[in-house]
Scaffold this active site. Sequence first.
Site, PDB file in Angstrom:
ATOM      1  CB  SER A 164     -94.272  -4.033 -81.969  1.00  0.00           C
ATOM      2  OG  SER A 164     -95.450  -4.150 -82.712  1.00  0.00           O
ATOM      3  CG  ASP A 192     -97.733 -11.223 -84.133  1.00  0.00           C
ATOM      4  OD1 ASP A 192     -97.438 -12.412 -84.344  1.00  0.00           O
ATOM      5  OD2 ASP A 192     -98.357 -10.540 -84.958  1.00  0.00           O
ATOM      6  CE  LYS A 245     -96.233 -15.048 -86.631  1.00  0.00           C
ATOM      7  NZ  LYS A 245     -96.750 -13.712 -86.299  1.00  0.00           N
ATOM      8  NE  ARG A 274    -102.964  -1.679 -84.311  1.00  0.00           N
ATOM      9  CZ  ARG A 274    -102.413  -2.887 -84.150  1.00  0.00           C
ATOM     10  NH1 ARG A 274    -101.210  -3.158 -84.628  1.00  0.00           N
ATOM     11  NH2 ARG A 274    -103.064  -3.827 -83.509  1.00  0.00           N
ATOM     12  CB  THR A 287     -99.688 -13.240 -93.182  1.00  0.00           C
ATOM     13  OG1 THR A 287     -98.857 -13.900 -94.124  1.00  0.00           O
ATOM     14  CG2 THR A 287     -99.309 -13.670 -91.784  1.00  0.00           C
ATOM     15  CD  GLU A 307    -104.113 -12.510 -82.104  1.00  0.00           C
ATOM     16  OE1 GLU A 307    -103.136 -12.968 -81.492  1.00  0.00           O
ATOM     17  OE2 GLU A 307    -103.998 -11.572 -82.934  1.00  0.00           O
TER      18      GLU A 307
HETATM   19  P1  NAD Z   1     -96.329 -11.425 -94.952  1.00  0.00           P
HETATM   20  O1  NAD Z   1     -96.595 -12.875 -94.954  1.00  0.00           O
HETATM   21  O2  NAD Z   1     -97.004 -10.562 -95.955  1.00  0.00           O
HETATM   22  O3  NAD Z   1     -94.756 -11.146 -95.089  1.00  0.00           O
HETATM   23  C1  NAD Z   1     -93.793 -11.805 -94.313  1.00  0.00           C
HETATM   24  C2  NAD Z   1     -92.486 -11.841 -95.103  1.00  0.00           C
HETATM   25  O4  NAD Z   1     -91.465 -12.392 -94.241  1.00  0.00           O
HETATM   26  C3  NAD Z   1     -92.540 -12.725 -96.345  1.00  0.00           C
HETATM   27  O5  NAD Z   1     -92.169 -11.985 -97.490  1.00  0.00           O
HETATM   28  C4  NAD Z   1     -91.538 -13.843 -96.036  1.00  0.00           C
HETATM   29  O6  NAD Z   1     -90.846 -14.282 -97.196  1.00  0.00           O
HETATM   30  C5  NAD Z   1     -90.603 -13.157 -95.058  1.00  0.00           C
HETATM   31  N1  NAD Z   1     -89.829 -14.060 -94.204  1.00  0.00           N
HETATM   32  C6  NAD Z   1     -90.276 -15.141 -93.530  1.00  0.00           C
HETATM   33  N2  NAD Z   1     -89.239 -15.694 -92.845  1.00  0.00           N
HETATM   34  C7  NAD Z   1     -88.159 -14.928 -93.082  1.00  0.00           C
HETATM   35  C8  NAD Z   1     -86.804 -14.963 -92.647  1.00  0.00           C
HETATM   36  N3  NAD Z   1     -86.365 -15.933 -91.838  1.00  0.00           N
HETATM   37  N4  NAD Z   1     -85.943 -14.001 -93.077  1.00  0.00           N
HETATM   38  C9  NAD Z   1     -86.382 -13.029 -93.921  1.00  0.00           C
HETATM   39  N5  NAD Z   1     -87.646 -12.938 -94.377  1.00  0.00           N
HETATM   40  C10 NAD Z   1     -88.528 -13.877 -93.954  1.00  0.00           C
HETATM   41  O7  NAD Z   1     -96.677 -10.940 -93.465  1.00  0.00           O
HETATM   42  P2  NAD Z   1     -97.033  -9.435 -92.987  1.00  0.00           P
HETATM   43  O8  NAD Z   1     -98.484  -9.169 -93.116  1.00  0.00           O
HETATM   44  O9  NAD Z   1     -96.048  -8.488 -93.580  1.00  0.00           O
HETATM   45  O10 NAD Z   1     -96.760  -9.609 -91.434  1.00  0.00           O
HETATM   46  C11 NAD Z   1     -95.452  -9.814 -90.968  1.00  0.00           C
HETATM   47  C12 NAD Z   1     -95.510 -10.191 -89.508  1.00  0.00           C
HETATM   48  O11 NAD Z   1     -95.945  -9.074 -88.730  1.00  0.00           O
HETATM   49  C13 NAD Z   1     -96.485 -11.317 -89.196  1.00  0.00           C
HETATM   50  O12 NAD Z   1     -95.834 -12.234 -88.339  1.00  0.00           O
HETATM   51  C14 NAD Z   1     -97.634 -10.646 -88.500  1.00  0.00           C
HETATM   52  O13 NAD Z   1     -98.270 -11.494 -87.594  1.00  0.00           O
HETATM   53  C15 NAD Z   1     -96.918  -9.518 -87.803  1.00  0.00           C
HETATM   54  N6  NAD Z   1     -97.743  -8.353 -87.467  1.00  0.00           N
HETATM   55  C16 NAD Z   1     -97.534  -7.767 -86.288  1.00  0.00           C
HETATM   56  C17 NAD Z   1     -98.263  -6.634 -85.940  1.00  0.00           C
HETATM   57  C18 NAD Z   1     -97.987  -5.941 -84.647  1.00  0.00           C
HETATM   58  O14 NAD Z   1     -98.764  -5.068 -84.251  1.00  0.00           O
HETATM   59  N7  NAD Z   1     -96.903  -6.264 -83.986  1.00  0.00           N
HETATM   60  C19 NAD Z   1     -99.245  -6.142 -86.810  1.00  0.00           C
HETATM   61  C20 NAD Z   1     -99.419  -6.746 -88.042  1.00  0.00           C
HETATM   62  C21 NAD Z   1     -98.659  -7.864 -88.375  1.00  0.00           C
END
Ligand code: NAD
Length: 360
Positions: A309, A244, A248, A129, A101, A73
């Site tokens: 978010s 997000d 998803k 942030r 990720t 993105e």
């Molecule tokens: P990551 O891959 O480091 O961690 C995700 C964790 O979720 C993993 O430890 C995994 O085992 C766990 N998980 C997956 N399915 C699960 C379930 N059903 N129950 C419990 N745990 C589960 O990812 P990250 O970098 O921590 O990012 C997490 C999410 O946040 C991603 O989807 C990312 O796209 C999103 N994100 C959103 C924003 C925002 O501004 N909203 C910003 C950054 C990341």
Amino acid sequence: MTNPEHYAAARAAGRLNLVPFVSVDHMMALLRAEGVGRALEEIAAHVEADFLRWPDFEKTPRLASHSLEGVIELMPTTDGRDYAFKYVNGHPKNLRDGLQTVTAFGVLADVATGYPALLSEMTILTALRTAAVSALAARALARPESRVMAVVGNGAQAEFQILAFRRLTGVREARLFDLDPWASEKCLRNLAGFDIRATVARTIEEAVEGADVITTVTADKSRAAILTDNMVGAGQHLNAVGGDCPGKTELHPDILRRADIFVEHPEQTRIEGEIQQLAPDHPVTELWRVLAGQAPGRRSREAITLFDSVGFAIEDFSALRWLRGKVAAGAPCLQIDLLADPDEPRDLFGMVRRAGLQPD
Ligand code: NAD
């Protein structure tokens, strides 16, 4: 310093080609020097200040390039003075290959000249942030006496989320749950010494039962129902971070129908957020309006509030603006030779030629 003065001074010093670059190492050094709590608080203050002048910004849903495995993105915005964009990806399957990720980098530029003013890593900055915005939203929406948060998904974002809530809200206890026990143990280890009571829950129900705030921050490119309706009780604040992207999501739609929903930029959130599961005209409130006192936040103690978010460009703009201030105050960075800068602007080829290019 006004922009023309800045460029005249840079030209006089022979530095017009140089742009500060903040690497991952520099960012870690900055956090060591500042402390993560202070950085989170300052970034939240920058985001809040920019949200309060929301109408000043050019706003567009981010430009997303989807593939089977993830998304890449571009997130641009400007207030007419500064321009920012972030490159960010989301690839849940990366974890299987030992990769992040989410990775990101970004640029802040000067609108008057179009020249970049700062280039930075944004993988760590995005985690900061995102957490700062989550805590800012919870400070406005959760019950003021909130002390306990559940965190479902204990990956890269989790500790940042917890520490932002510790710093900006009254949260003092975090209950961790992840499908992968290693992730929760990692989180527990990383939080040692941070003055937050963290425990690992055996089940998601154990984590969320009676918690004041529930953060979902999992990564799975699917319509997941991490939380089902029966898990969410009156008065809880939900901070849904992981859903997000189109296709998803983390929350069962029945929860959304019971909740008062707060979003960043509705046009983007309706595509990417939990509310993609609802009708396109389902009422939502923009978070900036609550912060600006233009819209009500929590209606009652019993109301369920949801911050849906997804991450919006203005938050990255604010984070880069914060970072520019740190660099100006001497934070570590590298001046990189990013801009071609011939003495006479039209003699670009001459500059290449004088560097030794031979006719071919
Ligand atoms: P990551 O891959 O480091 O961690 C995700 C964790 O979720 C993993 O430890 C995994 O085992 C766990 N998980 C997956 N399915 C699960 C379930 N059903 N129950 C419990 N745990 C589960 O990812 P990250 O970098 O921590 O990012 C997490 C999410 O946040 C991603 O989807 C990312 O796209 C999103 N994100 C959103 C924003 C925002 O501004 N909203 C910003 C950054 C990341």
